[in-house]
Design a protein around this motif. Structure first.
Motif, PDB file in Angstrom:
ATOM      1  N   ILE A   1       0.853  -1.192   0.000  1.00  0.00           N
ATOM      2  CA  ILE A   1       0.000   0.000   0.000  1.00  0.00           C
ATOM      3  C   ILE A   1       0.881   1.230   0.000  1.00  0.00           C
ATOM      4  N   ALA A   2       0.580   2.139  -0.907  1.00  0.00           N
ATOM      5  CA  ALA A   2       1.395   3.355  -1.025  1.00  0.00           C
ATOM      6  C   ALA A   2       0.634   4.386  -1.841  1.00  0.00           C
ATOM      7  N   LYS A   3       1.164   5.605  -1.844  1.00  0.00           N
ATOM      8  CA  LYS A   3       0.604   6.635  -2.707  1.00  0.00           C
ATOM      9  C   LYS A   3       0.758   6.212  -4.169  1.00  0.00           C
ATOM     10  N   THR A   4      -0.243   6.532  -4.946  1.00  0.00           N
ATOM     11  CA  THR A   4      -0.187   6.211  -6.374  1.00  0.00           C
ATOM     12  C   THR A   4       1.098   6.750  -7.001  1.00  0.00           C
ATOM     13  N   ALA A   5       1.479   7.939  -6.595  1.00  0.00           N
ATOM     14  CA  ALA A   5       2.664   8.562  -7.197  1.00  0.00           C
ATOM     15  C   ALA A   5       3.944   7.792  -6.881  1.00  0.00           C
ATOM     16  N   ASP A   6       3.928   7.004  -5.820  1.00  0.00           N
ATOM     17  CA  ASP A   6       5.135   6.282  -5.414  1.00  0.00           C
ATOM     18  C   ASP A   6       5.175   4.843  -5.905  1.00  0.00           C
ATOM     19  N   VAL A   7       4.089   4.364  -6.467  1.00  0.00           N
ATOM     20  CA  VAL A   7       3.968   2.940  -6.770  1.00  0.00           C
ATOM     21  C   VAL A   7       5.090   2.456  -7.689  1.00  0.00           C
ATOM     22  N   GLN A   8       5.325   3.180  -8.755  1.00  0.00           N
ATOM     23  CA  GLN A   8       6.313   2.688  -9.721  1.00  0.00           C
ATOM     24  C   GLN A   8       7.715   2.639  -9.116  1.00  0.00           C
ATOM     25  N   GLY A   9       8.045   3.682  -8.360  1.00  0.00           N
ATOM     26  CA  GLY A   9       9.367   3.715  -7.732  1.00  0.00           C
ATOM     27  C   GLY A   9       9.544   2.607  -6.711  1.00  0.00           C
TER      28      GLY A   9
ATOM     29  N   ASP B   1      11.533   1.141   3.398  1.00  0.00           N
ATOM     30  CA  ASP B   1      11.122   2.118   2.379  1.00  0.00           C
ATOM     31  C   ASP B   1      10.033   3.011   2.982  1.00  0.00           C
ATOM     32  N   ALA B   2      10.374   4.263   3.202  1.00  0.00           N
ATOM     33  CA  ALA B   2       9.449   5.171   3.890  1.00  0.00           C
ATOM     34  C   ALA B   2       8.203   5.454   3.066  1.00  0.00           C
ATOM     35  N   ARG B   3       8.252   5.181   1.769  1.00  0.00           N
ATOM     36  CA  ARG B   3       7.077   5.428   0.923  1.00  0.00           C
ATOM     37  C   ARG B   3       6.004   4.362   1.115  1.00  0.00           C
ATOM     38  N   VAL B   4       6.409   3.228   1.662  1.00  0.00           N
ATOM     39  CA  VAL B   4       5.471   2.104   1.806  1.00  0.00           C
ATOM     40  C   VAL B   4       4.668   2.260   3.093  1.00  0.00           C
ATOM     41  N   VAL B   5       3.360   2.333   2.948  1.00  0.00           N
ATOM     42  CA  VAL B   5       2.492   2.405   4.126  1.00  0.00           C
ATOM     43  C   VAL B   5       2.484   1.061   4.843  1.00  0.00           C
ATOM     44  N   ALA B   6       2.366   0.000   4.072  1.00  0.00           N
ATOM     45  CA  ALA B   6       2.346  -1.350   4.642  1.00  0.00           C
ATOM     46  C   ALA B   6       2.506  -2.341   3.499  1.00  0.00           C
TER      47      ALA B   6
ATOM     48  N   GLY C   1      -3.239  11.492  -0.669  1.00  0.00           N
ATOM     49  CA  GLY C   1      -3.497  10.435  -1.640  1.00  0.00           C
ATOM     50  C   GLY C   1      -3.518  10.933  -3.064  1.00  0.00           C
ATOM     51  N   PRO C   2      -4.049  10.219  -3.994  1.00  0.00           N
ATOM     52  CA  PRO C   2      -4.678   8.902  -3.786  1.00  0.00           C
ATOM     53  C   PRO C   2      -3.672   7.793  -3.476  1.00  0.00           C
ATOM     54  N   TYR C   3      -4.212   6.722  -2.908  1.00  0.00           N
ATOM     55  CA  TYR C   3      -3.395   5.564  -2.564  1.00  0.00           C
ATOM     56  C   TYR C   3      -3.834   4.347  -3.386  1.00  0.00           C
ATOM     57  N   GLU C   4      -2.885   3.431  -3.501  1.00  0.00           N
ATOM     58  CA  GLU C   4      -3.185   2.188  -4.214  1.00  0.00           C
ATOM     59  C   GLU C   4      -2.676   0.997  -3.426  1.00  0.00           C
ATOM     60  N   PHE C   5      -3.283  -0.144  -3.696  1.00  0.00           N
ATOM     61  CA  PHE C   5      -2.673  -1.416  -3.283  1.00  0.00           C
ATOM     62  C   PHE C   5      -2.171  -2.080  -4.560  1.00  0.00           C
ATOM     63  N   PHE C   6      -1.038  -2.750  -4.452  1.00  0.00           N
ATOM     64  CA  PHE C   6      -0.479  -3.366  -5.660  1.00  0.00           C
ATOM     65  C   PHE C   6       0.426  -4.522  -5.269  1.00  0.00           C
ATOM     66  N   CYS C   7       0.827  -5.285  -6.275  1.00  0.00           N
ATOM     67  CA  CYS C   7       1.762  -6.393  -6.083  1.00  0.00           C
ATOM     68  C   CYS C   7       3.122  -5.956  -6.610  1.00  0.00           C
ATOM     69  N   SER C   8       4.151  -6.088  -5.760  1.00  0.00           N
ATOM     70  CA  SER C   8       5.485  -5.617  -6.175  1.00  0.00           C
ATOM     71  C   SER C   8       6.364  -6.739  -6.725  1.00  0.00           C
ATOM     72  N   PHE C   9       5.802  -7.920  -6.910  1.00  0.00           N
ATOM     73  CA  PHE C   9       6.553  -8.988  -7.590  1.00  0.00           C
ATOM     74  C   PHE C   9       6.956  -8.466  -8.978  1.00  0.00           C
TER      75      PHE C   9
ATOM     76  N   ILE D   1      -7.212   2.306  -3.040  1.00  0.00           N
ATOM     77  CA  ILE D   1      -7.586   2.072  -1.653  1.00  0.00           C
ATOM     78  C   ILE D   1      -7.754   3.431  -0.988  1.00  0.00           C
ATOM     79  N   SER D   2      -8.844   3.571  -0.263  1.00  0.00           N
ATOM     80  CA  SER D   2      -9.121   4.869   0.335  1.00  0.00           C
ATOM     81  C   SER D   2      -9.929   4.683   1.612  1.00  0.00           C
ATOM     82  N   VAL D   3      -9.956   5.721   2.404  1.00  0.00           N
ATOM     83  CA  VAL D   3     -10.727   5.739   3.655  1.00  0.00           C
ATOM     84  C   VAL D   3     -11.935   6.656   3.432  1.00  0.00           C
ATOM     85  N   GLU D   4     -13.096   6.156   3.764  1.00  0.00           N
ATOM     86  CA  GLU D   4     -14.309   6.993   3.594  1.00  0.00           C
ATOM     87  C   GLU D   4     -15.198   6.891   4.803  1.00  0.00           C
TER      88      GLU D   4
END
Ligand SMILES: [Cu+2]
Length: 203
Positions: free
Chosen positions: A125-133, A152-157, A181-189, A200-203
């Motif tokens: 889980i991380a900010k969309t802007a950080d996902v690729q990095g 990695d400080a960009r990684v929320v979890a 945000g926005p935030y995303e969940f993704f697979c880093s494999f 992924i968001s909080v509402e």
């Protein structure tokens, strides 16, 4: 002979029909039941005029990206269960965390059969802007680090990487997703981030 009679009968029938409107003979000795209705079928409506060529059919909108074909994750008790497959897909496109949750847990099940080395999945889980990095650095960090650069400080979890038939989970503080945000969940494999991600968001 038979044909003659038939023709004669037909002629008679026509004659009766023609004058039936005026005379209307009593139908008592009619053997054939109920051909009473003399109302002719209403004349067919005039052929509809060709449709005015005002509105050409609107072309269907471009097909949305595949991610939006998937449902949102089902959330209950501040947790959700999502799946990863041998086809390099998550089964959901988004996760919405209730604002009341103090913690949130994502359970990830790999429903495929391929080994972790070939088709491993995790959830990061991380900010969309950080996902690729994060994904790029995670690839360099390697399998032992679960494809996430240590600290990695960009990684929320993030969860561990699992293979087919395995399950894992990650629990985190949703408060971390409430700003920036926005935030995303993704697979880093390696190579999976393009196919395996969602919002992924909080509402
Ligand atoms: Cu994956």
């Amino acid at each position: 002979m038979t044909i003659r009679i038939a023709l004669l009968a037909a002629a008679c029938a026509l004659a009766v029909t023609a004058c039936g409107g005026r005379e209307a003979p009593p139908a008592q000795d009619t053997t054939a039941p109920a051909t009473t209705s003399t109302t002719p079928a209403p004349t067919p409506a005039e052929p509809a005029p060709p449709a005015t060529t005002t509105a050409p059919p609107t072309p269907a909108p471009a097909t949305p990206p595949a991610a939006s074909d998937k449902p949102a994750a089902t959330v209950s008790d501040c947790a959700t269960h999502i799946e990863g497959t041998d086809a390099m897909q998550f089964n959901v496109s988004s996760i919405t965390i209730p604002a009341s949750c103090k913690t949130f847990t994502i359970h990830l099940k790999h429903t495929g059969q391929m080994p972790v080395a070939a088709m491993g999945h995790n959830v990061v889980i991380a900010k969309t802007a950080d996902v690729q990095g994060i994904a790029t650095d995670g690839m360099a960090a390697g399998a032992a680090a679960h494809y996430v650069k240590p600290d990695d400080a960009r990684v929320v979890a993030h969860s561990d990487v699992i293979g087919g038939g395995q399950s894992t989970s990650v629990t985190f503080d949703p408060g971390k997703l409430k700003s920036g945000g926005p935030y995303e969940f993704f697979c880093s494999f390696p190579g999976h981030v393009a196919m395996m991600k969602g919002s992924i968001s909080v509402e």
